[in-house]
Design a protein around this motif. Structure first.
Motif, PDB file in Angstrom:
ATOM      1  N   UNK A 260       0.833  -1.204   0.000  1.00  0.00           N
ATOM      2  CA  UNK A 260       0.000   0.000   0.000  1.00  0.00           C
ATOM      3  C   UNK A 260       0.867   1.253   0.000  1.00  0.00           C
ATOM      4  N   UNK A 261       1.942   1.226   0.747  1.00  0.00           N
ATOM      5  CA  UNK A 261       2.832   2.383   0.818  1.00  0.00           C
ATOM      6  C   UNK A 261       3.475   2.685  -0.528  1.00  0.00           C
ATOM      7  N   UNK A 262       3.639   1.677  -1.364  1.00  0.00           N
ATOM      8  CA  UNK A 262       4.274   1.853  -2.673  1.00  0.00           C
ATOM      9  C   UNK A 262       3.276   2.266  -3.756  1.00  0.00           C
ATOM     10  N   UNK A 263       1.993   2.253  -3.443  1.00  0.00           N
ATOM     11  CA  UNK A 263       0.979   2.500  -4.458  1.00  0.00           C
ATOM     12  C   UNK A 263       0.734   3.998  -4.647  1.00  0.00           C
ATOM     13  N   UNK A 264       0.706   4.491  -5.881  1.00  0.00           N
ATOM     14  CA  UNK A 264       0.475   5.922  -6.108  1.00  0.00           C
ATOM     15  C   UNK A 264      -0.831   6.449  -5.517  1.00  0.00           C
ATOM     16  N   UNK A 265      -1.879   5.604  -5.449  1.00  0.00           N
ATOM     17  CA  UNK A 265      -3.134   6.039  -4.849  1.00  0.00           C
ATOM     18  C   UNK A 265      -3.143   5.862  -3.337  1.00  0.00           C
ATOM     19  N   UNK A 266      -2.114   5.201  -2.802  1.00  0.00           N
ATOM     20  CA  UNK A 266      -1.966   5.089  -1.363  1.00  0.00           C
ATOM     21  C   UNK A 266      -2.938   4.151  -0.688  1.00  0.00           C
ATOM     22  N   UNK A 267      -3.496   3.214  -1.432  1.00  0.00           N
ATOM     23  CA  UNK A 267      -4.452   2.281  -0.837  1.00  0.00           C
ATOM     24  C   UNK A 267      -4.558   1.035  -1.691  1.00  0.00           C
ATOM     25  N   UNK A 268      -5.157   0.004  -1.114  1.00  0.00           N
ATOM     26  CA  UNK A 268      -5.485  -1.200  -1.866  1.00  0.00           C
ATOM     27  C   UNK A 268      -6.853  -1.022  -2.518  1.00  0.00           C
ATOM     28  N   UNK A 269      -7.161  -1.891  -3.461  1.00  0.00           N
ATOM     29  CA  UNK A 269      -8.468  -1.875  -4.123  1.00  0.00           C
ATOM     30  C   UNK A 269      -9.476  -2.685  -3.324  1.00  0.00           C
ATOM     31  N   UNK A 270     -10.745  -2.342  -3.479  1.00  0.00           N
ATOM     32  CA  UNK A 270     -11.811  -3.210  -3.029  1.00  0.00           C
ATOM     33  C   UNK A 270     -12.179  -4.165  -4.149  1.00  0.00           C
ATOM     34  N   UNK A 271     -12.675  -5.354  -3.839  1.00  0.00           N
ATOM     35  CA  UNK A 271     -13.053  -6.308  -4.885  1.00  0.00           C
ATOM     36  C   UNK A 271     -14.016  -5.723  -5.909  1.00  0.00           C
ATOM     37  N   UNK A 272     -14.914  -4.835  -5.473  1.00  0.00           N
ATOM     38  CA  UNK A 272     -15.900  -4.244  -6.380  1.00  0.00           C
ATOM     39  C   UNK A 272     -15.218  -3.412  -7.464  1.00  0.00           C
ATOM     40  N   UNK A 273     -14.109  -2.762  -7.133  1.00  0.00           N
ATOM     41  CA  UNK A 273     -13.409  -1.942  -8.123  1.00  0.00           C
ATOM     42  C   UNK A 273     -12.807  -2.802  -9.227  1.00  0.00           C
ATOM     43  N   UNK A 274     -12.334  -3.978  -8.875  1.00  0.00           N
ATOM     44  CA  UNK A 274     -11.803  -4.892  -9.885  1.00  0.00           C
ATOM     45  C   UNK A 274     -12.944  -5.445 -10.736  1.00  0.00           C
ATOM     46  N   UNK A 275     -14.052  -5.759 -10.096  1.00  0.00           N
ATOM     47  CA  UNK A 275     -15.215  -6.286 -10.816  1.00  0.00           C
ATOM     48  C   UNK A 275     -15.731  -5.298 -11.850  1.00  0.00           C
ATOM     49  N   UNK A 276     -15.661  -4.003 -11.544  1.00  0.00           N
ATOM     50  CA  UNK A 276     -16.128  -2.991 -12.494  1.00  0.00           C
ATOM     51  C   UNK A 276     -15.351  -3.068 -13.808  1.00  0.00           C
ATOM     52  N   UNK A 277     -14.047  -3.294 -13.732  1.00  0.00           N
ATOM     53  CA  UNK A 277     -13.239  -3.391 -14.949  1.00  0.00           C
ATOM     54  C   UNK A 277     -13.631  -4.623 -15.764  1.00  0.00           C
ATOM     55  N   UNK A 278     -13.870  -5.730 -15.081  1.00  0.00           N
ATOM     56  CA  UNK A 278     -14.289  -6.945 -15.782  1.00  0.00           C
ATOM     57  C   UNK A 278     -15.636  -6.745 -16.456  1.00  0.00           C
TER      58      UNK A 278
END
Length: 271
Positions: A229-247
């Protein structure tokens, strides 16, 4: 662009349309649908108008998610499926066709994680286990899904769930990353093979996502969630729903000219 094509596009842009769900009137098959990204995808696909068939080995979890979808007004059913077993995969896809008459789209999400650590420390039995699910599984599923789409809907779309860990060296999960990279290759090959039939094949490559699988990784490697998470430009992990939206978008007709893509959904982790 020709003037005729321009006129067609202008006509499309000026036509008043009624907003509909991304997946209205589609029959969707989702593997690994009992939890995590798969469960989020099944719920989302149903909200977007699809009739959804959930597949996994975990019957109790499948039943819970299916009942949640129905209680919210969606259409769903579930079927047991062992991704490492060819007969089980074919039977699950066939069941979707039996229930709803055809197959339009499929999300091959099911996977398993490896014990983290250097590749020389992974037992051969573990290599065989995760290979059976993470590579053989999507291959078996795509074979069955292409056959079902071809025989029923005629045209359709498939999305495979890969991982941002497949796009570079992955010393913590080396075999997992290698198998997901192989899924990327299968995705591209399938896109080229079946595109002329009107079957699009893409993959998504999620970054760190807060699922039960990542919880398992955290138990084996304490602190991994905070570090990534510290290395991520958005500063957070994704929620499963956010990945589902792309699919959902890739499976929808709004992505009608997109095939052979490995779409990073990682908060900029590989930017």
């Amino acid at each position: 662009m020709s003037r005729a094509a321009g006129r067609r596009l202008d006509g499309m842009n000026n036509t008043s349309v009624t907003a509909t769900g991304l997946l209205d009137d589609k029959v969707a098959f989702v593997t690994g649908a009992g939890r995590g990204i798969g469960a989020a995808a099944a719920r989302l696909f149903a909200r977007e108008g699809a009739r959804v068939v959930l597949a996994a080995r975990t019957q109790a979890q499948l039943k819970t998610v299916t009942e949640e979808i129905r209680a919210a007004g969606g259409t769903a059913d579930h079927v047991p499926c062992d991704l490492a077993d060819a007969d089980s995969v074919r039977a699950a896809v066939d069941r979707a066709v039996e229930l709803y008459g055809r197959l339009d789209v499929a999300f091959n999400n099911g996977a398993t994680i490896q014990p983290p650590g250097p590749m020389d420390q992974l037992p051969e039995a573990e290599f065989d286990r995760i290979s059976a699910v993470n590579l053989r599984g999507p291959w078996l599923a795509m074979k069955a899904e292409v056959a079902a789409i071809r025989a029923t809907a005629g045209r359709g779309a498939i999305v495979n769930n890969s991982s941002v860990g497949s796009l570079a060296a992955n010393p913590e999960l080396p075999v997992y990353g290698a198998l997901k990279r192989a899924v990327n290759s299968l995705t591209g090959s399938a896109a080229v093979t079946y595109g002329r039939e009107g079957i699009r094949v893409n993959a998504i490559a999620p970054g760190l996502t807060l699922t039960e699988m990542v919880d398992e990784w955290e138990r084996d490697s304490p602190g991994i969630i905070d570090r990534l998470t510290a290395q991520n430009p958005l500063g957070r992990a994704a929620g499963p729903e956010e990945i589902a939206e792309a699919a959902a978008w890739l499976l929808s007709d709004r992505a009608s000219y997109v095939t052979g893509v490995i779409l990073q959904v990682d908060g900029g982790a590989r930017a």
